[in-house]
Motif scaffolding. Structure first.
Motif, PDB file in Angstrom:
ATOM      1  N   ALA A  31       0.897  -1.744   0.032  1.00  0.00           N
ATOM      2  CA  ALA A  31       0.196  -0.076  -0.472  1.00  0.00           C
ATOM      3  C   ALA A  31       0.948   1.003   0.288  1.00  0.00           C
ATOM      4  CB  ALA A  31      -0.172  -0.120   0.901  1.00  0.00           C
ATOM      5  N   PHE A  32       2.056   1.381   0.316  1.00  0.00           N
ATOM      6  CA  PHE A  32       2.693   1.917   0.766  1.00  0.00           C
ATOM      7  C   PHE A  32       4.244   2.449  -0.346  1.00  0.00           C
ATOM      8  CE2 PHE A  32       1.825   2.154   5.224  1.00  0.00           C
ATOM      9  CZ  PHE A  32       0.743   3.014   5.064  1.00  0.00           C
ATOM     10  N   ALA A  33       3.610   1.114  -1.411  1.00  0.00           N
ATOM     11  CA  ALA A  33       5.493   1.174  -2.498  1.00  0.00           C
ATOM     12  C   ALA A  33       5.598   2.513  -2.984  1.00  0.00           C
ATOM     13  CB  ALA A  33       4.670   0.352  -3.322  1.00  0.00           C
ATOM     14  N   ALA A  34       6.486   2.928  -3.042  1.00  0.00           N
ATOM     15  CA  ALA A  34       6.564   4.451  -3.974  1.00  0.00           C
ATOM     16  C   ALA A  34       8.776   4.001  -4.317  1.00  0.00           C
ATOM     17  CB  ALA A  34       7.181   5.151  -2.512  1.00  0.00           C
ATOM     18  N   ARG A  35       9.460   4.967  -4.825  1.00  0.00           N
ATOM     19  CA  ARG A  35      10.637   4.471  -6.221  1.00  0.00           C
ATOM     20  C   ARG A  35      11.178   6.124  -4.941  1.00  0.00           C
ATOM     21  NH1 ARG A  35      11.232   7.379 -11.342  1.00  0.00           N
ATOM     22  NH2 ARG A  35      10.952   9.262  -9.975  1.00  0.00           N
ATOM     23  N   GLY A  36      12.418   5.185  -4.110  1.00  0.00           N
ATOM     24  CA  GLY A  36      13.911   5.815  -3.809  1.00  0.00           C
ATOM     25  C   GLY A  36      14.759   5.274  -4.123  1.00  0.00           C
ATOM     26  N   ALA A  37      15.186   5.135  -3.015  1.00  0.00           N
ATOM     27  CA  ALA A  37      17.106   4.783  -3.074  1.00  0.00           C
ATOM     28  C   ALA A  37      17.252   3.916  -2.285  1.00  0.00           C
ATOM     29  CB  ALA A  37      17.653   5.459  -1.837  1.00  0.00           C
ATOM     30  N   ALA A  38      17.778   2.373  -3.199  1.00  0.00           N
ATOM     31  CA  ALA A  38      17.971   1.265  -2.870  1.00  0.00           C
ATOM     32  C   ALA A  38      18.322   1.022  -1.514  1.00  0.00           C
ATOM     33  CB  ALA A  38      19.054   0.326  -3.438  1.00  0.00           C
ATOM     34  N   TRP A  39      18.667   1.742  -0.100  1.00  0.00           N
ATOM     35  CA  TRP A  39      18.973   1.690   1.375  1.00  0.00           C
ATOM     36  C   TRP A  39      17.700   1.935   1.738  1.00  0.00           C
ATOM     37  CZ3 TRP A  39      18.412   6.096   3.450  1.00  0.00           C
ATOM     38  CH2 TRP A  39      18.692   7.298   2.861  1.00  0.00           C
ATOM     39  N   VAL A  40      16.875   2.627   1.692  1.00  0.00           N
ATOM     40  CA  VAL A  40      16.101   2.816   2.449  1.00  0.00           C
ATOM     41  C   VAL A  40      14.630   1.796   3.322  1.00  0.00           C
ATOM     42  CG1 VAL A  40      13.146   3.844   2.108  1.00  0.00           C
ATOM     43  CG2 VAL A  40      15.395   5.529   1.442  1.00  0.00           C
ATOM     44  N   ASP A  41      15.030   0.578   2.576  1.00  0.00           N
ATOM     45  CA  ASP A  41      14.043  -0.029   2.845  1.00  0.00           C
ATOM     46  C   ASP A  41      14.531  -0.526   4.636  1.00  0.00           C
ATOM     47  OD1 ASP A  41      10.774  -0.016   1.940  1.00  0.00           O
ATOM     48  OD2 ASP A  41      11.601  -1.382  -0.097  1.00  0.00           O
ATOM     49  N   ALA A  42      15.956  -1.085   3.633  1.00  0.00           N
ATOM     50  CA  ALA A  42      16.869  -1.343   4.503  1.00  0.00           C
ATOM     51  C   ALA A  42      16.865  -0.081   6.390  1.00  0.00           C
ATOM     52  CB  ALA A  42      17.991  -1.606   4.681  1.00  0.00           C
ATOM     53  N   VAL A  43      16.682   1.078   5.842  1.00  0.00           N
ATOM     54  CA  VAL A  43      17.125   1.267   7.300  1.00  0.00           C
ATOM     55  C   VAL A  43      15.378   0.984   8.001  1.00  0.00           C
ATOM     56  CG1 VAL A  43      16.373   4.079   8.267  1.00  0.00           C
ATOM     57  CG2 VAL A  43      18.333   3.328   6.916  1.00  0.00           C
ATOM     58  N   MET A  44      13.766   1.237   7.130  1.00  0.00           N
ATOM     59  CA  MET A  44      12.357   0.798   7.571  1.00  0.00           C
ATOM     60  C   MET A  44      12.558  -0.296   8.482  1.00  0.00           C
ATOM     61  SD  MET A  44      11.465   4.029   6.825  1.00  0.00           S
ATOM     62  CE  MET A  44      10.754   4.725   5.362  1.00  0.00           C
ATOM     63  N   LEU A  45      13.762  -1.563   8.118  1.00  0.00           N
ATOM     64  CA  LEU A  45      13.511  -2.980   8.184  1.00  0.00           C
ATOM     65  C   LEU A  45      14.712  -2.968   9.879  1.00  0.00           C
ATOM     66  CD1 LEU A  45      12.451  -6.113   8.264  1.00  0.00           C
ATOM     67  CD2 LEU A  45      14.318  -5.998   7.106  1.00  0.00           C
ATOM     68  N   ALA A  46      15.473  -1.900   9.885  1.00  0.00           N
ATOM     69  CA  ALA A  46      16.504  -2.162  11.179  1.00  0.00           C
ATOM     70  C   ALA A  46      15.362  -1.714  12.933  1.00  0.00           C
ATOM     71  CB  ALA A  46      17.083  -1.089  10.650  1.00  0.00           C
ATOM     72  N   PRO A  47      14.202  -0.842  12.728  1.00  0.00           N
ATOM     73  CA  PRO A  47      14.196  -0.991  13.880  1.00  0.00           C
ATOM     74  C   PRO A  47      13.187  -2.021  14.694  1.00  0.00           C
ATOM     75  CG  PRO A  47      13.414   1.167  12.927  1.00  0.00           C
ATOM     76  CD  PRO A  47      14.138   0.021  11.765  1.00  0.00           C
ATOM     77  N   ARG A  48      12.504  -2.610  12.916  1.00  0.00           N
ATOM     78  CA  ARG A  48      11.448  -3.687  13.526  1.00  0.00           C
ATOM     79  C   ARG A  48      13.071  -4.936  13.450  1.00  0.00           C
ATOM     80  NH1 ARG A  48       6.701  -2.317  13.334  1.00  0.00           N
ATOM     81  NH2 ARG A  48       5.786  -0.504  11.033  1.00  0.00           N
TER      82      ARG A  48
END
Length: 119
Positions: A31-48
């Protein structure tokens, strides 16, 4: 900035958005899919990962296996981590009552990771 923003991002990677079928992992709820820098999803996963029980050092070691992570600007990573954490703090305080507890736990994990990165 200097980094490419041509990668499809999920933005909301957490245990509830992973499914395994016949031994193959799938990421659901885009639902929140977007285009961006490849490292962003890793940052978002880290706190999880911290929330799931990994200490920040372990989290960083796991993320070091992701090629895009290795090229992520350190200040941008820490800034995005802080922003992610502040948003969870806001939602824990002002968001829907039924989601406040889990968002508070997520914010605490984000805080721990930001503290680690800021030392």
């Amino acid at each position: 900035m200097g980094w490419r923003v041509d990668t499809l991002l999920h933005y909301d990677l957490h245990s509830g958005n992973f499914r395994i079928d016949d031994g193959r992992p799938y990421v659901i709820d885009w639902a929140f899919a977007a285009r961006g820098a490849a490292w962003v999803d890793a940052v978002m996963l880290a706190p999880r990962l911290v929330e799931a029980g990994h200490i920040p050092e372990q989290t960083e070691a796991l993320l070091a296996r992701v090629p895009a992570w290795r090229s992520a600007p350190a200040n941008a990573v820490t800034g995005l981590a802080a922003l992610w954490t502040l948003f969870r703090l806001y939602k824990a305080r002002f968001g829907p009552v039924e989601g406040r507890d889990f968002r508070a736990r997520a914010a605490e994990a984000g805080r721990a990771w930001v503290r680690y990165r800021s030392c």
